[in-house]
Design an enzyme around this catalytic site. Structure first.
Site, mmCIF file in Angstrom:
data_model
loop_
_atom_site.group_PDB
_atom_site.id
_atom_site.type_symbol
_atom_site.label_atom_id
_atom_site.label_comp_id
_atom_site.label_asym_id
_atom_site.label_seq_id
_atom_site.Cartn_x
_atom_site.Cartn_y
_atom_site.Cartn_z
ATOM 1 N N GLN A 75 -3.231 1.340 6.644
ATOM 2 C CA GLN A 75 -4.604 1.326 6.353
ATOM 3 C C GLN A 75 -4.838 1.365 4.843
ATOM 4 O OE1 GLN A 75 -7.476 0.785 7.918
ATOM 5 N NE2 GLN A 75 -6.518 0.422 9.753
ATOM 6 N N SER A 76 -3.739 0.849 4.036
ATOM 7 C CA SER A 76 -3.875 0.714 2.451
ATOM 8 C C SER A 76 -4.867 0.201 1.910
ATOM 9 C CB SER A 76 -2.452 0.170 1.979
ATOM 10 O OG SER A 76 -2.474 0.095 0.654
ATOM 11 N N ASN A 77 -5.725 1.213 1.108
ATOM 12 C CA ASN A 77 -6.756 0.587 0.477
ATOM 13 C C ASN A 77 -6.395 -0.296 -0.865
ATOM 14 O OD1 ASN A 77 -9.025 2.163 1.557
ATOM 15 N ND2 ASN A 77 -7.717 3.952 0.926
#
Ligand SMILES: *Cc1c(COP(=O)(O)O)cnc(C)c1O
Length: 333
Positions: A75-77
């Site tokens: 879920q990398s921003n």
């Protein structure tokens, strides 16, 4: 410090606001809590990686790269924002996704993962925790070179001295803004992950003799390891900007009591913090970083760390798109 000598792209045309959280402050009955809204930075969905990318992408363009390559969690921003910067600049983007929790990569997941697809990622390579991430990104760069293209590799979180400049600049922005507002801060709190944000702020505060203590709330690593990482990157960043004074080890404080069972895994304190900020202030935090960092700040207030009336600034580093991948743990129903 003279940051104008570093080339920079501009992705946010204004300073992000500093706001007083008066309902939260009253609810907790401790210090006056303020928030720096870096969730309102530019590029798709905002968040702290936008500041780092201003410097990193400037270098990629100067080198004639046509593709940005980076790595992040499922879920990398940081992956979302690197991809967004690439779209903005007319570049391609390839991502290496690290499954920090075994089996956690779900191609159909919502949140940032959905945005990778929507923003038009060119390719995703999935690797496991413990794999050599630098080698995985180099393999992508080699593959591009074989096709006559040119990749530019950005480390995880954009956390090298060049990326950390974004938060050296943010410290200067905060000092100028609080001077303007007549707001004399006593303390600052931020999430501490790949360390670029925390290290950059430390360098910016030290370089301006701000005398403003900063506490990092860890999201992954135990305290001694994270303090070592932050100090190491702060020392390298200070040398990079030409700071005369060394960064003292004692100014690096990274608390690990709010990590819970591990990176990205929910805790009751995170759920409380996310729901409290939404319902008292209309501010959306995120489950992986700012929810745990705010849980840390709330925990410190309850522990009596700050005197009543002291002024504490919380850095909102973004991340709210990940909320949509955590609806089951965050909703009351
Ligand atoms: C990456 C990230 C952080 C942590 O910043 P680092 O510079 O990696 O320490 C905090 N909050 C959000 C929302 C992030 O995406």
């Amino acid at each position: 410090m003279n940051l104008a000598r570093f080339s920079r792209r501009r992705y946010t045309p204004h300073a992000t606001p500093i706001q007083h959280l008066k309902h939260l402050s009253a609810h907790l009955g401790g210090p006056e809590i303020y928030i720096k809204r870096d969730d309102l930075l530019g590029l798709s969905g905002g968040g702290n990686k936008t500041r780092k990318l201003e410097f990193l992408v400037a270098e990629a363009l100067a080198q004639g790269a046509d593709t940005l390559i980076t790595v992040g969690a499922v879920q990398s921003n940081h992956c979302r924002l690197t991809l967004s910067a690439a779209v903005h600049e007319g570049l391609k983007c390839r991502l290496v996704i690290e499954q920090r929790v075994p089996g956690s990569y779900k191609p159909q997941a919502s949140g940032n993962n959905f945005l990778f697809d929507l923003l038009g990622v060119e390719a995703i390579t999935v690797v496991n925790s413990g794999d050599d991430l630098a080698a995985a990104m180099q393999a992508v760069a080699d593959d591009l070179a074989g096709q006559g293209r040119k990749g530019y590799v950005i480390p995880g979180g954009g956390s090298n001295p060049l990326g950390a400049l974004g938060y050296v600049a943010c410290a200067e922005e905060i000092l100028a803004q609080t001077f303007d507002m007549g707001l004399a801060l006593d303390h600052m709190v931020c999430a501490s992950g790949s360390a670029g944000t925390h290290s950059g702020l430390l360098v910016g505060l030290a370089g301006n003799n701000a005398g403003l203590p900063l506490t990092g709330i860890n999201v992954r690593r135990p305290r001694p390891e994270q303090e070592g990482n932050v100090h190491d990157l702060a020392v390298r960043t200070a040398a990079f900007v030409g700071l005369a004074e060394p960064i003292a080890r004692e100014t690096v404080r990274c608390l690990d009591e709010w990590v819970g069972p591990g990176y990205s895994l929910p805790t009751p304190e995170m759920v409380e913090a996310v729901r409290l900020l939404a319902q008292l202030e209309g501010v959306l935090l995120d489950p992986v970083y700012t929810g745990k960092a705010m849980a840390g700040l709330i925990g410190l207030v309850r522990r009596g760390e700050f005197a009543k009336g002291e002024k504490v600034l919380f850095l909102h580093t973004g991340g709210s798109p990940a909320l949509y991948a955590y609806q089951d743990v965050l909703s009351a129903a």
